[in-house]
Design a protein around this motif. Structure first.
Motif, PDB file in Angstrom:
ATOM      1  N   UNK A  68       4.624 -12.665   0.997  1.00  0.00           N
ATOM      2  CA  UNK A  68       4.814 -11.784  -0.038  1.00  0.00           C
ATOM      3  C   UNK A  68       4.019 -12.278  -1.275  1.00  0.00           C
ATOM      4  N   UNK A  69       4.389 -13.564  -1.502  1.00  0.00           N
ATOM      5  CA  UNK A  69       3.534 -14.428  -2.677  1.00  0.00           C
ATOM      6  C   UNK A  69       1.879 -14.393  -2.398  1.00  0.00           C
ATOM      7  N   UNK A  74      -3.307 -11.521  -3.606  1.00  0.00           N
ATOM      8  CA  UNK A  74      -4.601 -10.693  -3.392  1.00  0.00           C
ATOM      9  C   UNK A  74      -4.413  -9.541  -4.417  1.00  0.00           C
ATOM     10  N   UNK A  75      -3.162  -8.835  -4.458  1.00  0.00           N
ATOM     11  CA  UNK A  75      -2.960  -7.695  -5.307  1.00  0.00           C
ATOM     12  C   UNK A  75      -3.498  -7.787  -6.731  1.00  0.00           C
ATOM     13  N   UNK A  76      -3.328  -9.322  -7.284  1.00  0.00           N
ATOM     14  CA  UNK A  76      -3.898  -9.429  -8.605  1.00  0.00           C
ATOM     15  C   UNK A  76      -5.371  -9.559  -8.434  1.00  0.00           C
ATOM     16  N   UNK A  81      -4.595  -2.614  -7.388  1.00  0.00           N
ATOM     17  CA  UNK A  81      -5.024  -1.816  -6.348  1.00  0.00           C
ATOM     18  C   UNK A  81      -4.519  -2.253  -5.084  1.00  0.00           C
ATOM     19  N   UNK A  82      -3.444  -1.458  -4.279  1.00  0.00           N
ATOM     20  CA  UNK A  82      -3.048  -1.721  -2.811  1.00  0.00           C
ATOM     21  C   UNK A  82      -4.194  -1.361  -1.745  1.00  0.00           C
TER      22      UNK A  82
END
Length: 246
Positions: A68-69, A74-76, A81-82
């Motif tokens: 999850x981290x 990656x999201x950042x 954007x997912x």
């Protein structure tokens, strides 16, 4: 297109994605493939990313937090954007060319590679959009399947191959297996190239290729004929083969 890959073994990827057609496409900026080491995102002082499963059983499970981290990082990078997240698992839907074409039209894909006995179900429920398998067998991890998927998708992206027709006429692209190919020399070990291919008559060549495609599909993967978009002439040719006992 950008493909992010979350893995415990990023070193397995670079020798493949930096080579040949995919490597040239990356260097030219046609596709963007990045690997992320899940172990870099664990808070465990020993760098652990796995633990024993609740309820007992053999093997170890990858923990939710490091994955999850990694995903949040990656999201950042994607500006919040997912991406479309895919988990490679033999329990997933079998990868088909049609699905690969659909995935190639997305802007961002993130592939999660499992290892050991898999991953904590909660991370799948939290971030995964789709589970994909490359076959009904089990490997030691999701890295090789992720490479297969990344290669399969990347070659379908604009500008990676010289022309779209390079993949549009391949096996499975139209529901059938591809016709045979020949190159020089004309005669090799007593075997010659079919005369029609050097005739210059494009309509006859197209007809020959279609018939050979039908023949091979009928012989090797007859199940594909059940869903392939067949024309009336195709059905007549298949009926002829059946009557002739081929």
């Amino acid at each position: 297109m950008r493909i992010d890959i979350m893995t415990l073994f990023p070193e397995m990827f670079e020798p493949v994605i930096a080579t040949s057609i995919i490597g040239r496409a990356r260097a030219a900026g046609k596709i963007d493939i990045r690997c992320h080491h899940i172990r870099d995102y664990t808070l465990d002082k020993h760098g652990r990313t796995d633990d024993t499963p609740y309820g007992g059983g053999k093997g170890m499970l990858m923990q939710a937090d490091p994955i999850y981290n990694c995903y949040q990082s990656i999201l950042l990078q994607l500006g919040g954007k997912k991406p479309h997240v895919i988990y490679m698992t033999p329990a997933g839907s079998l990868l088909r060319q049609k699905r690969a074409v659909e995935l190639s039209r997305l802007e961002n894909i993130c592939i999660l590679c499992g290892h050991y006995e898999g991953v904590d179900q909660r991370i799948l429920d939290e971030i995964v959009d789709e589970e994909i398998s490359i076959g009904d067998y089990v490997l030691t991890g999701g890295e090789l399947p992720a490479l297969v998927l990344a290669d399969c998708i990347s070659r379908l992206c604009d500008g990676v191959l010289a022309e779209d027709i390079c993949w549009q006429e391949e096996s499975h692209s139209e529901g059938l297996l591809e016709y045979p190919h020949y190159t020089k020399p004309f005669s090799w070990n007593g075997r010659e190239v079919p005369e029609v291919l050097i005739s210059g008559h494009h309509a006859n060549i197209d007809k020959w290729r279609r018939e050979k495609s039908l023949e091979k599909t009928r012989r090797v993967r007859p199940d594909l004929l059940e869903t392939a978009p067949l024309e009336e002439s195709d059905r007549e040719y298949l009926h002829k083969l059946e009557e002739e006992g081929q």
